[in-house]
Scaffold this motif. Sequence first.
Motif, PDB file in Angstrom:
ATOM      1  N   LEU A  33      -8.539 -16.932  12.711  1.00  0.00           N
ATOM      2  CA  LEU A  33      -8.831 -18.468  13.730  1.00  0.00           C
ATOM      3  C   LEU A  33      -9.033 -17.588  14.828  1.00  0.00           C
ATOM      4  N   ALA A  82      -8.830 -20.331  18.955  1.00  0.00           N
ATOM      5  CA  ALA A  82      -8.582 -21.976  18.173  1.00  0.00           C
ATOM      6  C   ALA A  82      -7.221 -21.507  18.000  1.00  0.00           C
ATOM      7  N   PRO A  84      -4.159 -22.319  15.732  1.00  0.00           N
ATOM      8  CA  PRO A  84      -3.852 -22.910  14.536  1.00  0.00           C
ATOM      9  C   PRO A  84      -3.829 -23.687  13.899  1.00  0.00           C
ATOM     10  N   GLY A  85      -3.758 -24.850  12.687  1.00  0.00           N
ATOM     11  CA  GLY A  85      -3.368 -25.699  11.846  1.00  0.00           C
ATOM     12  C   GLY A  85      -2.131 -25.203  11.610  1.00  0.00           C
ATOM     13  N   LEU A 221      -7.761 -31.242  13.316  1.00  0.00           N
ATOM     14  CA  LEU A 221      -7.173 -30.174  13.538  1.00  0.00           C
ATOM     15  C   LEU A 221      -6.053 -31.050  13.620  1.00  0.00           C
ATOM     16  N   SER A 223      -1.830 -29.666  14.616  1.00  0.00           N
ATOM     17  CA  SER A 223      -1.184 -28.432  15.609  1.00  0.00           C
ATOM     18  C   SER A 223      -0.131 -28.904  16.149  1.00  0.00           C
ATOM     19  N   VAL A 287     -10.600 -25.838  19.303  1.00  0.00           N
ATOM     20  CA  VAL A 287     -10.687 -26.660  18.032  1.00  0.00           C
ATOM     21  C   VAL A 287     -12.036 -26.050  16.977  1.00  0.00           C
ATOM     22  N   LYS A 290     -13.696 -27.212  10.285  1.00  0.00           N
ATOM     23  CA  LYS A 290     -12.303 -27.870   9.502  1.00  0.00           C
ATOM     24  C   LYS A 290     -11.554 -26.872   8.741  1.00  0.00           C
ATOM     25  N   GLU A 292     -11.050 -23.917   8.941  1.00  0.00           N
ATOM     26  CA  GLU A 292     -10.097 -22.962   9.371  1.00  0.00           C
ATOM     27  C   GLU A 292      -9.609 -23.400   9.586  1.00  0.00           C
ATOM     28  N   ASN A 293      -8.877 -24.382   9.851  1.00  0.00           N
ATOM     29  CA  ASN A 293      -7.693 -25.059  10.488  1.00  0.00           C
ATOM     30  C   ASN A 293      -7.004 -26.009   9.042  1.00  0.00           C
TER      31      ASN A 293
END
Length: 319
Positions: A33, A82, A84-85, A221, A223, A287, A290, A292-293
């Motif tokens: 991320l 980015a 993080p999720g 995302l 978060s 953002v 998807k 990556e999250n």
Amino acid sequence: MSKRRMFGRDPEVHEHDLGLSHDMKTMSRRGALALFGAAGATAALAACGSPSSTSTTASSSATAGAGTATSTADAVGECVAAAPGETAGPYPGDGSNGPNVLVESGIVRKDITSSFGTSTGTAEGVPVTITMALQDLTKNCDPGAGMAVYLWHCDRDGEYSLYGKAITDQNYLRGVQVAGADGTVSFTSIFPAAYSGRWPHIHFEVYDSLEVAIAGENARLTSQIALPQEACDTVFAGAEGYEKSVTNMTRTTLSSDNVFGDGWDAELATATGSVSSGYDIAITIGVAAKSENAQAAPPAGGGGPGGAGGPGGEPPAMP
């Protein structure tokens, strides 16, 4: 990974509690991320700096963080890391754990202090305006125009509408907004409480469009936003109805929080204002794609569809 699978484990237990083997995998995801955000920044702005390092105290973090923004203009002007999720928690109201407010007529609104539809309640508390500036890191940090944000948080008693024992018939403090050309969305709400075991926070989901959001699935995302300590301390000590939050704040820090404890630079908002006039809360959210999250898979043997805390099951007790 579908967010419906997140409720297979304790929804408020974060990934760093799951052991060394899991930590190594999670470190790889978090590292990806950060690298993704940095790569987007390099492509868009050659002079874009790296995100600030995590502060060692909550008070110093209140005014500096890679994800914070002091104004909307500043928010969309520089690339950020980015976000993080994170877990949606046990009270999302998005259909993944019980009720789905996203498919209800009236959910698209700026002022979320009152319930809508057949519900008529209003949440009491210190007024706030929450402004989020979205950057699409898959498009060289361009403003996230057209993205939709579903935002929700607890009331001043630490309860969530649709789930709290006394407010299951209310849907306040939940709403959806669509980002304009500048990539920003804004909500009118109240300052949330600090409930036992958690740092004061705001949940949100980002969708690629309003059409996707009101379908109630496929968030790009999921978060959370951390609120700065100085504003929290001032509100809880000086405003009526937040007495429990004063005690809860003495038992939790950003470092010990099970969501923000592994780093909060990209999730810490700024807050300016006062108890009497209200607060402006602002943050810039990077953002990523998807993929990556994605949240890590839940551990074996915990919850699951129909189980406690899982889709179709009873929501877990208030953490």
